[in-house]
Design a protein around this motif. Structure first.
Motif, short mmCIF file in Angstrom:
data_model
loop_
_atom_site.label_atom_id
_atom_site.label_comp_id
_atom_site.label_asym_id
_atom_site.label_seq_id
_atom_site.Cartn_x
_atom_site.Cartn_y
_atom_site.Cartn_z
N MET A 1 0.82 -1.20 0.00
CA MET A 1 0.00 0.00 0.00
C MET A 1 0.86 1.26 0.00
O MET A 1 0.54 2.24 -0.65
N VAL A 2 1.98 1.22 0.73
CA VAL A 2 2.88 2.38 0.76
C VAL A 2 3.42 2.66 -0.63
O VAL A 2 3.39 3.80 -1.11
N ASP A 3 3.92 1.62 -1.29
CA ASP A 3 4.48 1.81 -2.64
C ASP A 3 3.42 2.31 -3.61
O ASP A 3 3.69 3.16 -4.46
N TYR A 4 2.21 1.78 -3.48
CA TYR A 4 1.11 2.18 -4.37
C TYR A 4 0.76 3.65 -4.16
O TYR A 4 0.60 4.41 -5.12
N ALA A 5 0.65 4.07 -2.90
CA ALA A 5 0.31 5.46 -2.59
C ALA A 5 1.39 6.42 -3.07
O ALA A 5 1.10 7.49 -3.61
N LEU A 6 2.66 6.04 -2.89
CA LEU A 6 3.77 6.89 -3.33
C LEU A 6 3.84 6.95 -4.86
O LEU A 6 4.18 7.99 -5.43
N LYS A 7 3.50 5.85 -5.50
CA LYS A 7 3.51 5.83 -6.97
C LYS A 7 2.41 6.74 -7.51
O LYS A 7 2.61 7.48 -8.48
N LEU A 8 1.24 6.74 -6.86
CA LEU A 8 0.16 7.64 -7.26
C LEU A 8 0.56 9.10 -7.01
O LEU A 8 0.28 9.98 -7.83
N LEU A 9 1.22 9.35 -5.88
CA LEU A 9 1.67 10.71 -5.57
C LEU A 9 2.63 11.21 -6.63
O LEU A 9 2.57 12.37 -7.04
N ALA A 10 3.51 10.34 -7.10
CA ALA A 10 4.46 10.71 -8.15
C ALA A 10 3.74 11.05 -9.45
O ALA A 10 4.27 11.81 -10.28
N CYS A 11 2.52 10.50 -9.63
CA CYS A 11 1.72 10.79 -10.82
C CYS A 11 0.83 12.02 -10.62
O CYS A 11 0.05 12.37 -11.51
N GLY A 12 0.91 12.65 -9.44
CA GLY A 12 0.12 13.84 -9.18
C GLY A 12 -1.19 13.59 -8.47
O GLY A 12 -2.09 14.44 -8.50
N PHE A 13 -1.33 12.43 -7.80
CA PHE A 13 -2.56 12.10 -7.07
C PHE A 13 -2.25 12.03 -5.58
O PHE A 13 -1.38 11.26 -5.16
N VAL A 14 -2.98 12.81 -4.79
CA VAL A 14 -2.79 12.82 -3.34
C VAL A 14 -3.65 11.73 -2.71
O VAL A 14 -4.88 11.76 -2.82
N CYS A 15 -3.01 10.76 -2.07
CA CYS A 15 -3.74 9.65 -1.45
C CYS A 15 -3.92 9.87 0.03
O CYS A 15 -3.06 10.46 0.70
N VAL A 16 -5.02 9.40 0.57
CA VAL A 16 -5.32 9.51 2.00
C VAL A 16 -5.84 8.17 2.51
O VAL A 16 -6.48 7.42 1.78
N PRO A 17 -5.57 7.87 3.79
CA PRO A 17 -6.06 6.61 4.38
C PRO A 17 -7.54 6.73 4.75
O PRO A 17 -7.98 7.73 5.29
N LEU A 18 -8.29 5.68 4.45
CA LEU A 18 -9.72 5.61 4.77
C LEU A 18 -9.96 4.44 5.72
O LEU A 18 -9.16 3.51 5.79
N SER A 19 -11.08 4.49 6.40
CA SER A 19 -11.40 3.45 7.39
C SER A 19 -11.48 2.07 6.73
O SER A 19 -11.92 1.95 5.58
N PRO A 20 -11.05 1.02 7.42
CA PRO A 20 -11.13 -0.34 6.88
C PRO A 20 -12.56 -0.71 6.49
O PRO A 20 -13.48 -0.59 7.29
N GLY A 21 -12.74 -1.09 5.25
CA GLY A 21 -14.06 -1.49 4.77
C GLY A 21 -15.04 -0.35 4.60
O GLY A 21 -16.22 -0.57 4.35
N GLY A 22 -14.57 0.91 4.74
CA GLY A 22 -15.48 2.05 4.67
C GLY A 22 -15.01 3.16 3.75
O GLY A 22 -14.02 3.01 3.03
N ARG A 23 -15.73 4.29 3.82
CA ARG A 23 -15.48 5.42 2.94
C ARG A 23 -14.95 6.65 3.68
O ARG A 23 -14.61 7.64 3.05
N HIS A 24 -14.90 6.61 5.00
CA HIS A 24 -14.55 7.80 5.77
C HIS A 24 -13.05 7.97 5.92
O HIS A 24 -12.30 6.99 6.03
N LEU A 25 -12.60 9.24 5.95
CA LEU A 25 -11.20 9.52 6.22
C LEU A 25 -10.81 8.94 7.57
O LEU A 25 -11.55 9.08 8.55
N ASP A 26 -9.66 8.30 7.64
CA ASP A 26 -9.16 7.78 8.91
C ASP A 26 -8.39 8.92 9.57
O ASP A 26 -7.18 9.04 9.45
N LEU A 27 -9.13 9.78 10.28
CA LEU A 27 -8.55 11.00 10.83
C LEU A 27 -7.45 10.72 11.85
O LEU A 27 -6.45 11.44 11.90
N SER A 28 -7.62 9.71 12.67
CA SER A 28 -6.61 9.40 13.67
C SER A 28 -5.28 9.05 13.03
O SER A 28 -4.21 9.49 13.46
N THR A 29 -5.33 8.25 11.97
CA THR A 29 -4.10 7.88 11.26
C THR A 29 -3.43 9.10 10.66
O THR A 29 -2.20 9.18 10.59
N MET A 30 -4.23 10.08 10.25
CA MET A 30 -3.71 11.29 9.64
C MET A 30 -3.27 12.33 10.67
O MET A 30 -2.76 13.39 10.31
#
Length: 211
Positions: A1-30
């Motif tokens: 997941m780390v490599d995937y997120a960094l690869k997307l960031l290199a393509c100009g996409f900002v990735c954020v962690p979301l709750s397991p199995g859900g759609r909400h931002l994982d605010l605590s992780t952030m």
């Protein structure tokens, strides 16, 4: 997941962690305090998510921060919209998407597209800043526009019911780049119903004069 997120960031996409199995931002992780969990107020939850998404679209996280978020993380992954004018057309009505895409086959074939559990996500960029809103095609509501203040789930996110988000073959951000369009209206789409758009235009609503 780390490599995937960094690869997307290199393509100009900002990735954020979301709750397991859900759609909400994982605010605590952030590193944010999930204040809405204290009150259970929907307005506060929307304020938290919208404001953080808008802030990240204007001040994207560093690669080090993204790496910290996703190291050992086992939840879902989202993409911040509005960054570099990224706009995602979130069609949750497949029939409306099929009717719309017949008029824009060349555009859709040249831009990232993902299959969502209920429909499709079409990744584009706009010439001017765009705000998240509803999505209408003719008199039919098609889904949502995810732009400034919004985010979307990205492949390979999986919901609790087992449904997933997947890039279409050869249409991931690693294969094609989001195509730039003039505006939502240039695609025969509206952020509100046609009647509401006419009403606002007649009354001059939605615009302001600079001080």
């Amino acid at each position: 997941m780390v490599d995937y997120a960094l690869k997307l960031l290199a393509c100009g996409f900002v990735c954020v962690p979301l709750s397991p199995g859900g759609r909400h931002l994982d605010l605590s992780t952030m590193g944010f305090s999930p204040l809405h969990l204290q009150t259970r107020e929907k307005k506060l939850k929307e304020l938290c998510f919208t404001s953080i998404a808008f802030q990240l679209s204007q001040n994207p996280p560093s690669a080090e921060t993204v790496k910290k978020w996703f190291t050992g993380f086992d939840g879902n992954i989202g993409i911040i919209c509005g960054y570099q004018n990224l706009m995602v057309l979130d069609f949750d009505k497949p029939a409306v998407y099929q009717a719309w895409q017949k008029k824009h086959r060349a555009l859709i074939a040249a831009t990232p597209v993902a299959k969502s559990p209920r429909g499709f996500h079409v990744y584009l960029k706009t010439a001017i800043p765009t705000v998240s809103s509803s999505l209408h095609f003719g008199f039919r509501r098609a889904g949502h526009v995810k732009a400034l203040g919004g985010y979307v789930l990205s492949s390979p996110s999986r919901l609790k019911d087992g449904s997933t988000y997947q890039w279409l073959p050869a249409q991931s951000p690693f294969d094609v780049t989001p195509q730039t369009v003039e505006s939502l209206q240039s695609l025969s789409l509206l952020p509100v119903s046609p009647l509401k758009a006419f009403h606002d235009r007649v009354l001059g609503k939605g615009q302001f004069e600079p001080d």
